[in-house]
Structure formats: structure tokens, C-alpha cells
Design an enzyme around this catalytic site. Sequence first.
Site, PDB file in Angstrom:
ATOM      1  N   GLY A  88       0.909  -1.226   0.131  1.00  0.00           N
ATOM      2  CA  GLY A  88       0.043  -0.133   0.114  1.00  0.00           C
ATOM      3  C   GLY A  88       1.050   1.227  -0.010  1.00  0.00           C
TER       4      GLY A  88
ATOM      5  N   GLY B 150       1.207   4.731   3.379  1.00  0.00           N
ATOM      6  CA  GLY B 150       2.276   3.942   3.093  1.00  0.00           C
ATOM      7  C   GLY B 150       3.418   4.915   2.594  1.00  0.00           C
TER       8      GLY B 150
ATOM      9  N   ASP C 184       2.487  -1.312  -4.735  1.00  0.00           N
ATOM     10  CA  ASP C 184       0.999  -0.912  -4.688  1.00  0.00           C
ATOM     11  C   ASP C 184       0.327  -1.585  -6.047  1.00  0.00           C
ATOM     12  OD1 ASP C 184      -0.960   1.676  -3.144  1.00  0.00           O
ATOM     13  OD2 ASP C 184      -1.734   0.825  -4.911  1.00  0.00           O
TER      14      ASP C 184
ATOM     15  N   SER D 127      -4.661  -1.521   7.875  1.00  0.00           N
ATOM     16  CA  SER D 127      -5.814  -1.586   7.235  1.00  0.00           C
ATOM     17  C   SER D 127      -6.924  -1.611   8.334  1.00  0.00           C
ATOM     18  CB  SER D 127      -5.797  -2.319   5.998  1.00  0.00           C
ATOM     19  OG  SER D 127      -4.824  -2.355   5.375  1.00  0.00           O
ATOM     20  N   ASN D 128      -7.907  -0.869   7.699  1.00  0.00           N
ATOM     21  CA  ASN D 128      -9.448  -1.009   8.668  1.00  0.00           C
ATOM     22  C   ASN D 128     -10.313  -1.964   7.852  1.00  0.00           C
ATOM     23  OD1 ASN D 128      -9.325   0.338  11.111  1.00  0.00           O
ATOM     24  ND2 ASN D 128      -9.164   2.218   9.943  1.00  0.00           N
TER      25      ASN D 128
ATOM     26  N   HIS E 239     -10.228  -1.411  17.592  1.00  0.00           N
ATOM     27  CA  HIS E 239     -10.109  -0.011  17.260  1.00  0.00           C
ATOM     28  C   HIS E 239     -11.300   0.593  16.841  1.00  0.00           C
ATOM     29  CE1 HIS E 239      -7.867   3.268  15.625  1.00  0.00           C
ATOM     30  NE2 HIS E 239      -8.166   2.861  14.252  1.00  0.00           N
TER      31      HIS E 239
HETATM   32  O1  TXD Z   1      -4.985   2.946  13.138  1.00  0.00           O
HETATM   33  C1  TXD Z   1      -5.302   2.507  12.243  1.00  0.00           C
HETATM   34  N1  TXD Z   1      -5.131   1.045  12.148  1.00  0.00           N
HETATM   35  C2  TXD Z   1      -5.927   3.189  11.206  1.00  0.00           C
HETATM   36  C3  TXD Z   1      -5.996   2.528   9.970  1.00  0.00           C
HETATM   37  C4  TXD Z   1      -5.709   4.788  11.051  1.00  0.00           C
HETATM   38  C5  TXD Z   1      -5.611   5.363   9.977  1.00  0.00           C
HETATM   39  C6  TXD Z   1      -6.327   4.842   8.568  1.00  0.00           C
HETATM   40  N2  TXD Z   1      -6.458   3.176   8.607  1.00  0.00           N
HETATM   41  C7  TXD Z   1      -6.524   2.431   7.449  1.00  0.00           C
HETATM   42  O2  TXD Z   1      -5.235   2.342   6.757  1.00  0.00           O
HETATM   43  C8  TXD Z   1      -7.490   3.104   6.682  1.00  0.00           C
HETATM   44  O3  TXD Z   1      -9.027   3.131   6.948  1.00  0.00           O
HETATM   45  C9  TXD Z   1      -7.170   2.254   5.180  1.00  0.00           C
HETATM   46  O4  TXD Z   1      -7.963   1.097   5.523  1.00  0.00           O
HETATM   47  C10 TXD Z   1      -5.826   2.070   5.413  1.00  0.00           C
HETATM   48  C11 TXD Z   1      -4.922   2.931   4.549  1.00  0.00           C
HETATM   49  O5  TXD Z   1      -5.183   4.226   4.763  1.00  0.00           O
HETATM   50  P1  TXD Z   1      -4.615   5.373   3.624  1.00  0.00           P
HETATM   51  O6  TXD Z   1      -4.799   6.753   4.177  1.00  0.00           O
HETATM   52  O7  TXD Z   1      -3.162   5.041   3.624  1.00  0.00           O
HETATM   53  O8  TXD Z   1      -5.407   4.909   2.367  1.00  0.00           O
HETATM   54  P2  TXD Z   1      -4.932   5.222   0.826  1.00  0.00           P
HETATM   55  O9  TXD Z   1      -4.166   6.596   0.881  1.00  0.00           O
HETATM   56  O10 TXD Z   1      -6.291   5.153   0.023  1.00  0.00           O
HETATM   57  O11 TXD Z   1      -4.018   4.252   0.517  1.00  0.00           O
HETATM   58  C12 TXD Z   1      -4.509   2.785   0.229  1.00  0.00           C
HETATM   59  C13 TXD Z   1      -3.464   2.321  -0.705  1.00  0.00           C
HETATM   60  C14 TXD Z   1      -3.742   3.020  -2.019  1.00  0.00           C
HETATM   61  O12 TXD Z   1      -2.740   3.444  -2.852  1.00  0.00           O
HETATM   62  C15 TXD Z   1      -4.377   1.700  -2.848  1.00  0.00           C
HETATM   63  O13 TXD Z   1      -3.918   1.761  -4.410  1.00  0.00           O
HETATM   64  C16 TXD Z   1      -3.867   0.604  -2.380  1.00  0.00           C
HETATM   65  O14 TXD Z   1      -3.816   0.836  -0.963  1.00  0.00           O
HETATM   66  N3  TXD Z   1      -4.284  -0.821  -2.459  1.00  0.00           N
HETATM   67  C17 TXD Z   1      -3.649  -1.913  -2.737  1.00  0.00           C
HETATM   68  N4  TXD Z   1      -2.473  -2.116  -2.550  1.00  0.00           N
HETATM   69  C18 TXD Z   1      -1.914  -3.419  -2.734  1.00  0.00           C
HETATM   70  N5  TXD Z   1      -2.752  -4.355  -2.877  1.00  0.00           N
HETATM   71  C19 TXD Z   1      -4.017  -4.097  -3.198  1.00  0.00           C
HETATM   72  N6  TXD Z   1      -5.218  -5.322  -3.528  1.00  0.00           N
HETATM   73  C20 TXD Z   1      -4.600  -2.857  -3.134  1.00  0.00           C
HETATM   74  N7  TXD Z   1      -6.030  -2.279  -3.358  1.00  0.00           N
HETATM   75  C21 TXD Z   1      -5.708  -0.940  -2.953  1.00  0.00           C
END
Ligand code: TXD
Length: 308
Positions: free
Chosen positions: A10, A15, A34, A120-121, A176
Site C-alpha cells: 500500500g 504507505g 501498490d 488497514s481497517n 479499534h
Molecule cells: O489506526 C489504524 N489502524 C488506522 C488504519 C488509522 C488510519 C487509517 N487506517 C486505515 O489504513 C484506513 O482506513 C485504510 O484502510 C488504510 C490505509 O489508509 P490510507 O490513508 O493509506 O489509504 P490510501 O491513501 O487510500 O492508501 C491505500 C492504498 C492505495 O494506494 C491503494 O491503491 C492501495 O492501498 N491498494 C492496494 N495495495 C495493494 N494491494 C491491493 N489489492 C490494493 N488495493 C488498494
Amino acid sequence: MARKKIALIGAGNIGGTLAHLALLKGLGDVVLFDVVEDMPQGKALDLMEAGPIAPWDCQIKGSNDYADIAGADVIIITAGKARTPGMSRDDLLGINTKIMTSVADGIKKHAANAFVIVVSNPLDVMVTLCKKLTGFPKHRVVGMAGVLDSARYRSFIALELGVSVESVQAMVLGGHGDEMVPVRSGCTVGGAPVTRFIKEDRLAEIEERVRKAGGEVVALLKTGSAFISPAHAAIRMADSFLNDKKEVLPCAAYLDGEYGYKGFYLGVPVRIGAGGVEQVIELRLTADEKKQLEESAGHVRQMVEGLV
Ligand code: TXD
């Protein structure tokens, strides 16, 4: 000694920030993965070009190929959708379950000995799913939530009292989500119980703000969720593993009878060192804290029931 290898699955808001922090702290070489073509490569190139200025010598590579994560020592998973205003973390379950399925397959194939930190959430479900799908042992799969939630608790107490955040110690346990458990009985300011400084009703307001702190940021950002503080939290955990620091940190850990729970993940204090989650630490909680933890555990259990 060869540098450690950190794989970030990610390359979005968290990331990209993780990559930056890992390089700043010299934790090791970084692979930023990604599914979006070219984006991780662009972020990696930008970060590489900061190297001479920062400075750092660790290498960074952007990738859309899981083969590039081969041999990673630690993997941090942020792949998935983030919340937008009006969404709960649980609303992300469907889409992020599908994403975690593909991620688990990739890491099982290419980095089967890594220590995995799930971000991830909905966090408690995603970390449970990651362990189930990879088949990795419980000490090598952990979730990041409590370090962030506890930092929020510490920040709000420090703000209320006008003291350094370093003088405030606190832990948030449980899932969480809105049922998370700020452990008031363990919250101290300069070593003294927080109840000596803040009245109970005001403390309750602060603790409610902690529970809703994620949503507060989402409502203000409007296009996504917090990403700098979550990245710092996950890097703190990775650092404790990579450098065998044996820090005691609140993390989503697999319980095997501790706190009276078995067979699922919940936010509890753990010792993180070179062995991964080396120990679950059992705190003495008040009757009210135990009741809150039971409610939180009940919500997590309900969410993880029926997972593959
Ligand atoms: O405390 C905690 N655990 C939380 C977690 C705090 C804040 C954010 N939380 C969760 O982290 C949020 O609800 C999301 O589920 C994740 C990632 O948050 P982020 O803000 O980094 O989201 P983005 O900017 O959308 O990035 C997610 C990336 C994006 O670039 C997608 O293209 C990629 O995930 N993505 C993938 N990567 C790899 N493989 C697959 N299949 C894939 N699908 C999407």
C-alpha cells in the site's frame, strides 16, 4: 551487517509516509508496493532523490510486483480503502476483505518469514484475516491501533494540562473502534495518577474525544483519514522489532487465554522484540475497565465470526 528489508504493501497516504519515516530513521531498505501502476515508483523516485539532502543511504524501490518483497524482514500492510465523512471503520469490511485476501497471498508466496504489521481497517478484522489467510504464527502477525489511540489519549491530556506529552503515560486497549478502552487507572502525569489533575467528568469528555478522534480527523480532511500519526505508530512497532527494543506497546495481538479471551485479536499491551510479539502483558484493570473491555471484545468477536 546487511541492511534490513522493509516491505510496505500500500503506497497511499500512510504507505508513503511510512517509507519516508523508515528512511529518515535508517531502519532499512524499503520496497513500496501498490496495485496502482507507476505511483509507487514515482513516490520511490521522489524519496530516493531526497536521500542526499536528508541524508539517508538506505535504498527504496517502488513496485507493482510482489516478487520484489522477497526476503522482507518486516511487512506493513496499509492496502485498502480509507474512510470518508459519514463512514465507520466497519463500512470498509467488504472491500478491504477482498484486498487483504490478495495481499495475504502475495506475502505468503514471497515473504513467508516476515513480521507483519497490519494497519488497514477495520483493523481488528483485517489483522485476524491476515493471520488466518497467511497461516503465519501469532507472534508474527500484529495490528497497529493501540499505539495511535494511546498517543491521542496522551496528546489530549497533555493539551488539557499544558504539560509535555512525554510526561503523560497512557494506554488504550480493546478494539479499534468506538468501544476502545482508555485505561484511566493507568494514566499518569509525571508519574502521578491523572485523577489528581483532572476531574472525572472532564476526563470522561477527553476519553470520548479519544474514541472519536479518527472520525474527527476524517470530518476535517473530508477526503481521507489520519495518515501521519498512524504511520508514526506503525514505524514505532517496526523499530521495536527490527532493533529488538522489547518495547511494551498497546497492539492488536492474538489472544490465547490472556485477559480471559481466546482465538481472536484484541488491543492489549505486548512486548515487541526480535521475536515479534514476544509476550502479552496482563494489566490489572478496574471493574469498569474490565466491563468496557468485555463490550469491546464482544464487538470484535461479532465482526470476526464467519471470517474464512
Ligand atoms: O489506526 C489504524 N489502524 C488506522 C488504519 C488509522 C488510519 C487509517 N487506517 C486505515 O489504513 C484506513 O482506513 C485504510 O484502510 C488504510 C490505509 O489508509 P490510507 O490513508 O493509506 O489509504 P490510501 O491513501 O487510500 O492508501 C491505500 C492504498 C492505495 O494506494 C491503494 O491503491 C492501495 O492501498 N491498494 C492496494 N495495495 C495493494 N494491494 C491491493 N489489492 C490494493 N488495493 C488498494
